[in-house]
Scaffold this motif. Structure first.
Motif, mmCIF file in Angstrom:
data_model
loop_
_atom_site.group_PDB
_atom_site.id
_atom_site.type_symbol
_atom_site.label_atom_id
_atom_site.label_comp_id
_atom_site.label_asym_id
_atom_site.label_seq_id
_atom_site.Cartn_x
_atom_site.Cartn_y
_atom_site.Cartn_z
ATOM 1 N N ARG A 29 66.709 31.955 -2.864
ATOM 2 C CA ARG A 29 66.165 30.970 -3.803
ATOM 3 C C ARG A 29 66.195 31.500 -5.228
ATOM 4 N N THR A 30 65.793 32.752 -5.423
ATOM 5 C CA THR A 30 65.672 33.279 -6.780
ATOM 6 C C THR A 30 67.003 33.732 -7.374
ATOM 7 N N THR A 31 68.024 33.923 -6.536
ATOM 8 C CA THR A 31 69.341 34.321 -7.056
ATOM 9 C C THR A 31 70.345 33.185 -6.981
ATOM 10 N N TYR A 32 69.889 31.994 -6.601
ATOM 11 C CA TYR A 32 70.760 30.836 -6.482
ATOM 12 C C TYR A 32 71.917 31.109 -5.516
ATOM 13 N N SER A 33 71.635 31.909 -4.490
ATOM 14 C CA SER A 33 72.642 32.195 -3.470
ATOM 15 C C SER A 33 72.707 31.061 -2.458
#
Length: 340
Positions: A29-33
């Motif tokens: 979620r936080t790395t837009y993976s």
């Protein structure tokens, strides 16, 4: 980053509720993976869930019959009204919702893959071997390669503990047959045997970066001081859908910022590791401001509303060492649907 999950990753943690899985999903979620899930993987995981469900129902039935016997009929066996297929469908929906914390892409099983899978089987190419007919694993691998080739993803990770069918003799990396196939298609793929192994490389070292850590470490007063000037150059966005847009010059609009302050919260951010212990984080921040909007000179309308913009933070040794707030017109705005 695109992260492909094999069946054993889901089977090992069917409810996707382990600490390692939670950290992994937070990283995505936080790395837009993007999490990539072959259709065959979800089918196999759901099948394992169904088998576990049937086993639990059978054990419960045996216990109920034994209790009924011990109580001389005083305990009645509950009616077998559990809809297993409905529960399996609910499980598939649950997996999709859990894995789509930011983005989930599913790889469908295409009919044209069958001929390619059969060719692999005839040549005993991995994941096939002379002793093992692993059609489902072959479908998974072939669909992954086809998917990556079609969408041209640069950074791909494959997580699987299927050592026998996908790995080399030491079980550390993909089998040479598979590596040669990836090389021929110019595909760069990193391999990890578990979520834990992946987390050790990408996730655990940055676990300190959380919403609460940001709130406690950002110099909010200094950040607020940039807003009065910065907001004067951004687009009013939704406001101009309802009011006349009057432009004085390039990216200059008829409103004056009276006061502005960021909300003390960070809801969205993306982490990039520059090197060991050093991170670059882009965060989206929300704030509250008061502006004077000029409809007809010299009449002005005071409005209180929200604003949004992005900020880049440089973090070293768990300390914010520098930051830059952008106020770029293309990714900032005033949210006038809640103006008052």
């Amino acid at each position: 980053m695109h992260i492909v999950l094999d069946t054993n990753v889901l089977v090992r943690d069917l409810d996707l509720n382990s600490v390692a899985m939670k950290n992994f999903l937070r990283f995505c979620r936080t790395t837009y993976s993007t999490i990539v899930l072959p259709e065959m993987v979800l089918l196999e995981a759901t099948r394992k869930y169904e088998l576990n469900l049937r086993e639990a129902i059978g054990a419960n039935r045996k216990s109920s019959l034994k209790l009924n016997k011990l109580t001389r009929g005083g305990y009645q066996v509950a009616a077998d009204d559990i809809d297993i297929m409905c529960l399996c469908q609910e499980y598939e929906s649950y997996v999709r919702s859990m894995l789509s914390s930011f983005c989930l892409e599913e790889i469908p099983i295409k009919s044209e893959l069958l001929s390619k899978v059969l060719q692999r089987w005839r040549k005993s190419e991995k994941p096939f071997s002379a002793e093992r007919d692993v059609f489902r694993d072959a479908i998974i691998w072939t669909s992954i390669v086809e998917y990556i080739s079609e969408v041209n993803r640069d950074h791909v990770v494959f997580i699987s503990d299927n050592v026998k069918d996908f790995c080399n003799t030491d079980g550390i990396d993909l089998h040479p047959d598979l590596r040669r196939e990836l090389l021929a298609k110019n595909i760069n793929m990193q391999f990890y045997r578990s979520i834990d192994d992946f987390n050790k490389e990408f996730v655990n070292h940055a676990n300190f970066i959380t919403e609460s850590w940001f709130v406690n470490n950002i110099d909010w007063a200094t950040l607020d001081s940039t807003a009065l000037v910065g907001l004067g150059n951004i687009c009013c966005g939704f406001f101009f859908e309802n009011f006349e847009r009057r432009v004085r010059g390039f990216r200059s609009y008829d409103f004056d910022v009276v006061s502005a302050e960021f909300c003390r919260e960070v809801n969205t951010y993306s982490i990039s590791r520059e090197r060991l212990g050093e991170y670059s984080v882009e965060a989206g921040l929300l704030g509250r401001c008061v502006i004077n909007y000029f409809i007809d000179q010299p009449v002005l309308i005071p409005l209180s509303t929200y604003f949004y913009t992005s900020v880049n933070f440089e973090i070293k040794n768990e300390v914010i060492c520098s930051w830059k707030v952008h106020y770029y017109p293309e990714d900032s705005g005033l949210c006038f649907w809640e103006a008052n």
